[in-house]
Write an enzyme that holds these catalytic residues in place. Structure first.
Site, PDB file in Angstrom:
ATOM      1  N   HIS A  31       0.819  -1.215   0.000  1.00 38.37           N
ATOM      2  CA  HIS A  31       0.000   0.000   0.000  1.00 38.37           C
ATOM      3  C   HIS A  31       0.848   1.259   0.000  1.00 38.37           C
ATOM      4  O   HIS A  31       1.759   1.412   0.814  1.00 38.37           O
ATOM      5  CB  HIS A  31      -0.941  -0.011   1.199  1.00 38.37           C
ATOM      6  CG  HIS A  31      -1.865  -1.188   1.181  1.00 38.37           C
ATOM      7  ND1 HIS A  31      -3.001  -1.216   0.420  1.00 38.37           N
ATOM      8  CD2 HIS A  31      -1.782  -2.408   1.763  1.00 38.37           C
ATOM      9  CE1 HIS A  31      -3.599  -2.387   0.570  1.00 38.37           C
ATOM     10  NE2 HIS A  31      -2.866  -3.120   1.378  1.00 38.37           N
TER      11      HIS A  31
ATOM     12  N   LYS B 203      -9.851  -2.547  14.715  1.00 39.43           N
ATOM     13  CA  LYS B 203     -11.051  -1.800  14.332  1.00 39.43           C
ATOM     14  C   LYS B 203     -12.309  -2.541  14.783  1.00 39.43           C
ATOM     15  O   LYS B 203     -13.326  -1.938  15.113  1.00 39.43           O
ATOM     16  CB  LYS B 203     -11.053  -1.620  12.812  1.00 39.43           C
ATOM     17  CG  LYS B 203     -12.132  -0.692  12.297  1.00 39.43           C
ATOM     18  CD  LYS B 203     -11.988  -0.479  10.818  1.00 39.43           C
ATOM     19  CE  LYS B 203     -12.051  -1.783  10.076  1.00 39.43           C
ATOM     20  NZ  LYS B 203     -12.022  -1.596   8.617  1.00 39.43           N
TER      21      LYS B 203
END
Length: 906
Positions: free
Chosen positions: A154, A678
């Protein structure tokens, strides 16, 4: 009570940091004064002073005055035009970047000045030996250690590479500025160089203006290897070897590789449909190309260094064989060359060809345009470092147009062969000019092909290379390494042809394919030097190169493949490419969101169907015909079931025997930090990850299988980041550490991926993902009477201590007034109570973290960090307030546009 001596020492060490910050800040001010004018600089300085004053008031506890100053700062921001706002944001951003450069330089300078480095190899080995570890056990353990660091795909590095290079140059200038022997003139020139770099930075666009492709990501990763890891790896391994020899009496074996590198760039399909089988192939070949290019540079330097003539008998024989072969080859070439010239002269003397009556088709176009007519169906891949071409590779034969035409066409869709035939990219051939009737361009083509062949070498190349003796014994190392360089150059050229989808007819003896092939002549040189009493030379640049080859191999980084909810056709296409590349190019196949044993078995079946066992053109078959299949457990639910999945897999006789036979009895399992954090919050996720690792280790032990844990951690604290040594210390007993920052897909909160989820909360200075839930958990435990137990856990349990310390560090970076400002300006009144409740929760978390750690205030045990944070606030706070004003303006503009749009018909 604070130690006064420590305070004084820290103040002295920070003085140099402050001096560097002032130097760079003043130079940036001078550049901005010239670039944007004095009027704007006055406005910029006024905003900085307001922010600095507000910070000072808040640090002194004078909250009312601080709030008034912050409101005045927000008012100043609201009066700015968009152009002024952009200029101010750029200016403060560059201030922060320069401060970051100064901070890094400060850390390096402090490390150099410390007489004893804690957590160094020497320190750790000494601690182990003082315990119950014997020297022999220490030596064997270090030699068997395997850690693989994986670079994520990424593109979260915001700075462009061109700015990174400029920042590196500024860091080098700061280092040079520390020299005590600089004259007044030297310092003036240094200041001029700094001004030039800062001016160049200001006039350079900071942002990428196009979406990065998977190949762009791969090129950025290869740049990291070239600029950082390539130099760091041999330096680190030298330190390990020296410390090991000091404590055990034996150095680290040359080809021992305790650290390896992997990559997801070009292999990670999770959330990126642009990563295809074609991309995987090109990125793998590109990585090989970069490896060979780097080795060529190192061999060139080594040839210059190893000029001695004394060598072992084995080395002498190899050098002699190379000379004999080259001499006979050149004799054959000269005989062939003269024959061709006589044949051409005779042909020209017999009949002069008439001039053509018309130009051939496409004669009005550049020769390079031929490559677009048929041939490769893919766009050319721009290779890194193509401006670096050794003369032997360029083979300068003159500057005639015929030569240029050949060179261009050699990169297009045709290739000439010595018999005069022409082969196109599909492999078909057509008859060319008959033998004995060569044109001048064909003769040049023949010479160029010969020069690039196993035995060829142009005259111009000879002029630039060190002259080789007629008999070995004068410079045998240069002879052998020259042969290595020639073979590497042909290997690089072969990869270029493969990347461009052109015919490649190289003999396997003409290029290097495996790491062992390249290591053989290098180890021969090393052993020869050692046998002749030149060990000090052998253990220098040559040993570094051998360690690089052993670590990086022929591919720099093995490429991992990752996929979630796979498309069957794309999976099969990918594994067909994997069969071509071979196991030397590929590492593991990672299954995202794995939850069942069938996920692993399905991939094993698909790999078998793709016939991975067939040897590819570039490498050997994967072990047992398959890549390592690695389940990735990410959500809390999947983490809780990880042990059961592994038990079910290992209970299958075929699978267990497959792991033992083909993967050395190792089951690899990956655990994800982003989505688990998360999904459940940092504290709960950390505990679930810990328990999952314990369960996986226990499951493997039940079946006598070793386990390798792949930790998908890195980046921010909310995504599992933090100091690596703390991460290793806090792992459950029996687990093997393997690290790689990564990012996973999710169907959780608003279908957001973990990176934007964490980044959004970081930009508002609330950093919620890192601490939410921690305060409530600690408060509940303390209210039930477990306060002393928590304090004891913090002192005695590395896992708990590292987790609490990381949360305390994040809390020190959070800023409640700034987060509140975002809510008050941008959030509707009906939703502001949620923000207020979260801010109260943050205060609760701070309170109970301090209770457990025993600190009076945040970052008490890390005063340097607290000071570094405070030094940035006068530049960071205005940028947050500016962002609020810009978002407010955009929201108002969108509301206006929506209200003015005509209603659509039903």
């Amino acid at each position: 009570m604070t130690d006064t001596t420590d305070d004084i020492a820290e103040e002295i060490s920070f003085q140099s940091f402050d001096d560097d910050c002032k130097l760079l800040g003043n130079l940036l001010n001078d550049v901005l004064q010239r670039e944007v004018g004095g009027s704007f600089m006055e406005k910029l300085e006024r905003n900085r002073i307001l922010a600095q004053s507000a910070c000072n008031m808040r640090s002194a506890g004078i909250e009312d005055t601080a709030e008034l100053l912050e409101k005045q700062l927000a008012l100043e921001m609201s009066k700015m035009t968009l152009e002024e706002a952009l200029t101010l944001a750029r200016a403060f951003s560059h201030y922060l970047n320069l401060m970051g450069i100064a901070e890094t330089h400060h850390r390096v300078r402090r490390a150099r000045s410390m007489t004893h480095l804690s957590k160094s190899c020497d320190d750790i080995f000494n601690q182990l030996l003082q315990g119950e570890v014997s020297p022999e056990e220490l030596y064997n353990t270090v030699c068997k250690q395997e850690v693989e660091i994986v670079l994520t795909a990424h593109p979260t590095q915001i700075n462009r590479r061109t700015l990174q290079y400029k920042h590196i140059r500024i860091a080098h200038l700061l280092d040079y500025n520390d020299r005590p022997d600089l004259t007044h003139e030297d310092r003036e020139m240094l200041i001029e160089d700094l001004v030039r770099e800062i001016t160049s930075i200001w006039q350079t666009d900071e942002l990428r203006r196009h979406k990065p492709t998977p190949v762009d990501e791969a090129r950025a990763g290869l740049n990291i290897v070239e600029q950082s890891l390539w130099k760091a790896v041999p330096h680190y391994l030298r330190r390990v070897s020296n410390s090991l020899k000091k404590h055990t009496g034996k150095p680290l074996p040359l080809t021992c590789t305790p650290i390896k590198f992997g990559s997801w760039m070009g292999g990670d399909r999770d959330g990126n449909p642009n990563v295809t089988a074609k991309v995987t192939r090109d990125v793998s070949l590109l990585s090989r190309w970069m490896a060979i290019d780097l080795y060529i540079r190192e061999v060139d330097s080594l040839r210059f260094e190893l000029s001695m003539s004394q060598c072992s008998d084995g080395m002498l024989k190899v050098a002699n064989d190379i000379l004999v072969e080259e001499t006979s080859s050149e004799d054959r070439y000269e005989s062939w060359n003269q024959s061709m010239i006589r044949s051409q002269t005779k042909s020209h003397g017999q009949q002069t060809p008439s001039l053509p009556t018309q130009l051939p088709a496409r004669a009005d176009l550049p020769a390079c345009t031929d490559c677009n007519d048929g041939g490769s169906q893919y766009p050319k891949l721009e290779l890194p470092g193509t401006d670096y071409m050794p003369f032997g590779h360029q083979d300068a034969l003159g500057s005639s147009s015929s030569e240029s035409s050949f060179q261009d066409s050699s990169h297009g869709s045709h290739k000439s062969f010595p018999n005069g035939s022409i082969a196109n990219s599909s492999g078909s051939s057509s008859s060319g000019t008959p033998r004995g009737s060569f044109t001048s361009s064909q003769l040049l083509a023949q010479r160029k092909l010969f020069a690039e062949s196993k035995i060829g070498r142009s005259s111009f190349h000879k002029l630039l290379e060190p002259s080789l003796p007629q008999r070995p014994g004068i410079a045998p190392y240069r002879i052998v390494l020259g042969n290595v360089k020639d073979k590497l150059t042909r290997t690089r050229r072969r990869l270029e042809l493969l990347l461009e989808d052109l015919p490649c007819e190289y003999d396997p003896w003409d290029y290097y394919e495996t790491t062992e092939q390249l290591l053989e002549p290098l180890l021969l040189c090393y052993e020869s030097l050692q046998s002749c009493g030149a060990g000090v030379l052998a253990d220098g640049r040559l040993a570094d190169l051998i360690r690089r080859v052993a670590t990086f191999g022929m591919v720099l980084m093995k490429l991992d493949l990752r996929q979630v909810a796979p498309d069957v056709k794309e999976v099969l296409d990918t594994f067909r490419v994997a069969a071509e590349l071979g196991s030397d190019s590929l590492g593991a196949y990672v299954i995202s969101m794995a939850s069942n044993a069938s996920d692993v078995l399905a991939v094993e079946l698909l790999q078998k169907d793709a016939r991975l066992a067939v040897s590819g053109e570039l490498g050997r078959p994967c072990p047992g015909g398959t890549l390592r299949v690695v389940p990735l457990f990410e959500t809390v639910k999947d983490l809780r079931g990880a042990g059961s999945v592994i038990r079910k897999l290992l209970s299958i006789d075929w699978y267990r025997e497959h792991i033992i036979k083909n993967h050395n009895g190792h089951q690899e399992v990956m655990v994800g930090y982003s989505d688990s954090g998360k999904d459940a919050g940092r504290f709960t996720a950390a505990w679930e990850l810990y328990k999952a690792q314990e369960d996986v280790v226990a499951a493997c032990n039940e079946y006598g299988i070793k386990v390798t844990l792949f930790h998908g951690r890195g980046g921010s604290i909310g995504r599992g980041g933090g100091p690596t040594y703390l991460a290793i210390q806090s792992q459950p007993p029996g687990s093997v550490m393997e690290a790689g920052p990564q990012e996973e897909s999710t169907t959780g909160i608003g279908h957001l991926r973990a990176i934007p989820w964490v980044f959004a909360w970081t930009q508002t200075r609330f950093v919620l993902p890192a601490w939410l839930g921690v305060g409530a958990g600690l408060k509940g435990a303390c209210e039930k009477g477990f306060t002393e137990d928590l304090k004891a856990m913090y002192k005695e349990w590395p896992f708990f201590q590292s987790t609490v310390d990381l949360i305390e560090m994040v809390l020190g970076k959070a800023d409640i007034p700034i987060a509140k400002h975002y809510d008050e300006v941008l959030v509707s009144e009906s939703r502001r109570e949620l923000g207020a409740a979260l801010r109260r929760e943050l205060l609760t978390t701070e309170k109970y973290v301090l209770v457990v750690s025993g600190h009076e205030k945040l970052s008490e045990n890390n005063r340097s960090l607290r000071r570094l944070i405070e030094s940035r606030l006068p530049y960071l706070n205005p940028m947050n307030m500016l962002q609020v004003e810009v978002l407010k303006g955009l929201e108002a503009m969108m509301t206006t546009i929506s209200s003015e749009m005509p209603c659509s018909l039903p």
